[in-house]
Design a protein around this motif. Structure first.
Motif, PDB file in Angstrom:
ATOM      1  N   UNK A 176       5.545   9.472   0.588  1.00 56.43           N
ATOM      2  CA  UNK A 176       7.251   8.376  -0.040  1.00 56.43           C
ATOM      3  C   UNK A 176       6.738   7.420   0.970  1.00 56.43           C
ATOM      4  N   UNK A 177       6.830   6.208   0.664  1.00 57.37           N
ATOM      5  CA  UNK A 177       6.782   4.671   1.669  1.00 57.37           C
ATOM      6  C   UNK A 177       8.321   4.574   2.302  1.00 57.37           C
ATOM      7  N   UNK A 178       8.454   3.899   3.203  1.00 55.70           N
ATOM      8  CA  UNK A 178       9.841   3.867   3.550  1.00 55.70           C
ATOM      9  C   UNK A 178       9.663   2.313   4.188  1.00 55.70           C
ATOM     10  N   UNK A 179       9.677   1.577   3.467  1.00 55.09           N
ATOM     11  CA  UNK A 179       8.946   0.290   3.613  1.00 55.09           C
ATOM     12  C   UNK A 179      10.113  -1.038   4.425  1.00 55.09           C
ATOM     13  N   UNK A 180      10.239  -1.518   5.688  1.00 53.39           N
ATOM     14  CA  UNK A 180      11.163  -2.949   4.895  1.00 53.39           C
ATOM     15  C   UNK A 180      11.581  -3.742   4.705  1.00 53.39           C
ATOM     16  N   UNK A 181      12.577  -4.216   3.775  1.00 54.60           N
ATOM     17  CA  UNK A 181      12.035  -5.130   3.133  1.00 54.60           C
ATOM     18  C   UNK A 181      12.532  -6.643   3.028  1.00 54.60           C
ATOM     19  N   UNK A 182      12.363  -7.394   3.082  1.00 58.09           N
ATOM     20  CA  UNK A 182      11.963  -8.820   4.334  1.00 58.09           C
ATOM     21  C   UNK A 182      13.820  -8.867   4.100  1.00 58.09           C
ATOM     22  N   UNK A 183      14.009  -9.127   2.921  1.00 59.37           N
ATOM     23  CA  UNK A 183      15.304 -10.140   2.621  1.00 59.37           C
ATOM     24  C   UNK A 183      16.811  -9.896   3.618  1.00 59.37           C
ATOM     25  N   UNK A 184      17.292  -8.018   2.747  1.00 59.70           N
ATOM     26  CA  UNK A 184      18.750  -8.105   4.117  1.00 59.70           C
ATOM     27  C   UNK A 184      17.764  -6.927   5.119  1.00 59.70           C
ATOM     28  N   UNK A 185      16.378  -6.641   5.280  1.00 61.65           N
ATOM     29  CA  UNK A 185      15.859  -5.780   7.147  1.00 61.65           C
ATOM     30  C   UNK A 185      16.394  -4.348   6.509  1.00 61.65           C
ATOM     31  N   UNK A 186      16.483  -4.097   4.697  1.00 59.69           N
ATOM     32  CA  UNK A 186      17.019  -3.206   4.643  1.00 59.69           C
ATOM     33  C   UNK A 186      15.722  -1.980   4.778  1.00 59.69           C
ATOM     34  N   UNK A 187      15.712  -0.526   5.008  1.00 57.04           N
ATOM     35  CA  UNK A 187      14.520  -0.043   4.647  1.00 57.04           C
ATOM     36  C   UNK A 187      14.433   0.625   3.217  1.00 57.04           C
ATOM     37  N   UNK A 188      13.415   0.711   2.391  1.00 58.66           N
ATOM     38  CA  UNK A 188      14.036   0.495   1.280  1.00 58.66           C
ATOM     39  C   UNK A 188      12.173   2.384   0.978  1.00 58.66           C
ATOM     40  N   UNK A 189      12.705   3.205  -0.175  1.00 58.66           N
ATOM     41  CA  UNK A 189      12.081   4.518   0.042  1.00 58.66           C
ATOM     42  C   UNK A 189      11.163   4.188  -1.386  1.00 58.66           C
ATOM     43  N   UNK A 190       9.696   3.947  -1.012  1.00 56.71           N
ATOM     44  CA  UNK A 190       8.991   3.900  -3.070  1.00 56.71           C
ATOM     45  C   UNK A 190       8.360   4.858  -2.885  1.00 56.71           C
ATOM     46  N   UNK A 191       8.993   5.374  -3.932  1.00 56.46           N
ATOM     47  CA  UNK A 191       8.105   7.003  -4.298  1.00 56.46           C
ATOM     48  C   UNK A 191       6.497   6.927  -5.243  1.00 56.46           C
ATOM     49  N   UNK A 192       5.386   6.948  -3.990  1.00 56.56           N
ATOM     50  CA  UNK A 192       4.136   6.587  -4.950  1.00 56.56           C
ATOM     51  C   UNK A 192       4.154   7.755  -5.934  1.00 56.56           C
ATOM     52  N   UNK A 193       3.106   7.260  -6.865  1.00 54.43           N
ATOM     53  CA  UNK A 193       2.540   8.255  -7.982  1.00 54.43           C
ATOM     54  C   UNK A 193       0.914   8.444  -7.737  1.00 54.43           C
ATOM     55  N   UNK A 194       0.013   9.192  -6.653  1.00 57.45           N
ATOM     56  CA  UNK A 194      -0.758   8.694  -6.080  1.00 57.45           C
ATOM     57  C   UNK A 194      -2.123   8.642  -7.787  1.00 57.45           C
ATOM     58  N   UNK A 195      -2.353   9.547  -8.719  1.00 55.10           N
ATOM     59  CA  UNK A 195      -3.392   9.298  -9.112  1.00 55.10           C
ATOM     60  C   UNK A 195      -2.925   8.024 -10.416  1.00 55.10           C
ATOM     61  N   UNK A 196      -1.559   8.429 -10.431  1.00 58.94           N
ATOM     62  CA  UNK A 196      -1.117   6.508 -12.021  1.00 58.94           C
ATOM     63  C   UNK A 196      -1.364   5.291 -11.525  1.00 58.94           C
ATOM     64  N   UNK A 197      -0.808   5.279 -10.240  1.00 58.67           N
ATOM     65  CA  UNK A 197      -0.387   4.245  -9.352  1.00 58.67           C
ATOM     66  C   UNK A 197      -1.363   2.941  -8.768  1.00 58.67           C
ATOM     67  N   UNK A 198      -2.163   2.405  -9.273  1.00 61.09           N
ATOM     68  CA  UNK A 198      -2.949   0.817  -8.410  1.00 61.09           C
ATOM     69  C   UNK A 198      -1.540   0.641  -7.678  1.00 61.09           C
ATOM     70  N   UNK A 199      -2.434  -0.566  -6.426  1.00 61.54           N
ATOM     71  CA  UNK A 199      -2.229  -1.433  -6.156  1.00 61.54           C
ATOM     72  C   UNK A 199      -1.332  -1.795  -6.031  1.00 61.54           C
TER      73      UNK A 199
END
Lengths: 305, 55
Positions: A37-60
């Motif tokens: 899980x990647x917790x990324x602070x989004x620039x617009x509202x400065x709120x942290x957003x959780x991105x659940x990654x699927x390592x084998x299926x997702x690309x950059x």
């Protein structure tokens, strides 16, 4: 309020300004229930957003696309290695998560530390070195030469089998004759046993009903039975075997067999060795039957009972 | 060894052969015991008292 998009506030790497919540510079990638899980602070509202990654299926590229879709305020997003080199969009997340990397969102640089992965998700891929090449060459060699080798072995085993059978055939005849004689003698022992039991039965019955009475005979019968049990236990003490009829008969058979073998000068040990060798050759031939006739791999040697 | 267990060994005329051995030897037993009892009585080793049944 400081807008992160203002160019004069282009921050040097590892420093980000914001007004409401200060996002951490080192965005940590966590594993929740086995998924990254990647917790990324989004620039617009400065709120942290959780991105659940699927390592084998997702690309950059999928990750960047998700970031942009989540927050339209993200104008540019890219992933770089720790040295600053850009990572292509087609790279799978699986290979990205092997090392730490940087995430650039709208000129804000986040260093992401990739934690140690659990052993279950590690693939068996590794750098190909000389050992692997040697192994591959050995596999190829085996694949090319093994059937011929099996056929050669089969021929050798069949030759040995012929030799052994030829050696054994005179011995087999003598052994069969000795076995017949020993069987006759041990069988005679058994019938003698039946006869002796009948004698004892007849004698005791006559004495009980015609000569004396049971009151006289009862102790006699008891002591006869007791002497029989002494005899059975002595059998065990002397032969280290239980007194059971099949084993006792086999014992007698072997006794007479060896007696006859000594008289006929029949080498029992040599015969036994030849038979064991014959059994092992036949077992090897049976194991070879699978690869040569059925195209299956060779069966492993199993310990004999 | 399992196949040996699944086959019955049958001796031909089995019961007859057993009878041929048992019955004569039974008779031999009675003869032996009778002679033995006579021997005992002759040498006064053991003479049974002939007591009748109790009423």
């Amino acid at each position: 309020m400081i807008h992160p998009r203002q160019p004069q506030w282009r921050c040097p790497p590892q420093v980000v300004f914001c007004s409401t919540v200060a996002p951490s510079c080192d965005v940590v990638l966590q594993y929740k229930h086995g998924r990254p899980v990647l917790a990324v602070p989004l620039p617009s509202r400065q709120e942290s957003c959780l991105f659940f990654l699927r390592p084998m299926l997702m690309t950059v590229g999928d990750l960047i696309h998700d970031l942009q879709r989540e927050d339209p305020g993200v104008t540019s997003a890219s992933v770089h290695t720790k040295d600053g080199a850009r990572v292509a969009n087609s790279t799978s997340i699986d290979s990205l998560l092997d090392k730490d990397f940087q995430l650039l969102i709208n000129d804000a640089v986040y260093n992401i530390h990739s934690p140690e992965r659990e052993a279950s998700s590690v693939s068996s891929e590794h750098v190909v070195d000389v050992e692997d090449m040697k192994h591959m060459v050995q596999l190829l060699h085996t694949a090319l030469h093994l059937p011929d080798h099996h056929l050669l072995k089969e021929r050798q085993l069949l030759e040995r089998l012929d030799g052994l059978k030829q050696d054994l055939s005179p011995l087999e005849q003598v052994k069969a004759q000795l076995a017949r004689s020993a069987e006759f003698h041990s069988s005679r022992t058994l019938w003698t046993g039946v006869a002796l039991l009948s004698v004892q039965g007849g004698a005791l019955a006559w004495l009980t009903w015609w000569v004396y009475s049971w009151d006289v005979m009862e102790p006699v019968t008891y002591f006869l039975t007791y002497c029989t049990s002494i005899g059975v236990f002595s059998y065990y003490v002397l032969t280290k075997q239980d007194y059971v009829y099949p084993d006792a008969k086999d014992r007698q058979f072997l006794y007479y067999f060896h007696k006859g073998a000594k008289k006929e000068r029949f080498n029992v040990q040599k015969y036994n060795e030849l038979r064991e060798e014959l059994a092992s050759v036949e077992e090897d031939l049976r194991r070879l039957r699978n690869p040569t006739q059925l195209q299956l791999p060779v069966e492993q040697i199993q310990s004999q009972p | 060894m399992v196949m040996e267990l699944l086959t019955i060994v049958q001796t031909s005329f089995g019961l007859f052969r057993i009878a041929v051995v048992v019955i004569p030897f039974l008779y031999v037993g009675t003869l032996i015991s009778n002679n033995f009892a006579v021997l005992l009585e002759e040498h006064d080793i053991f003479i049974p008292e002939d007591d009748d049944d109790d009423d």
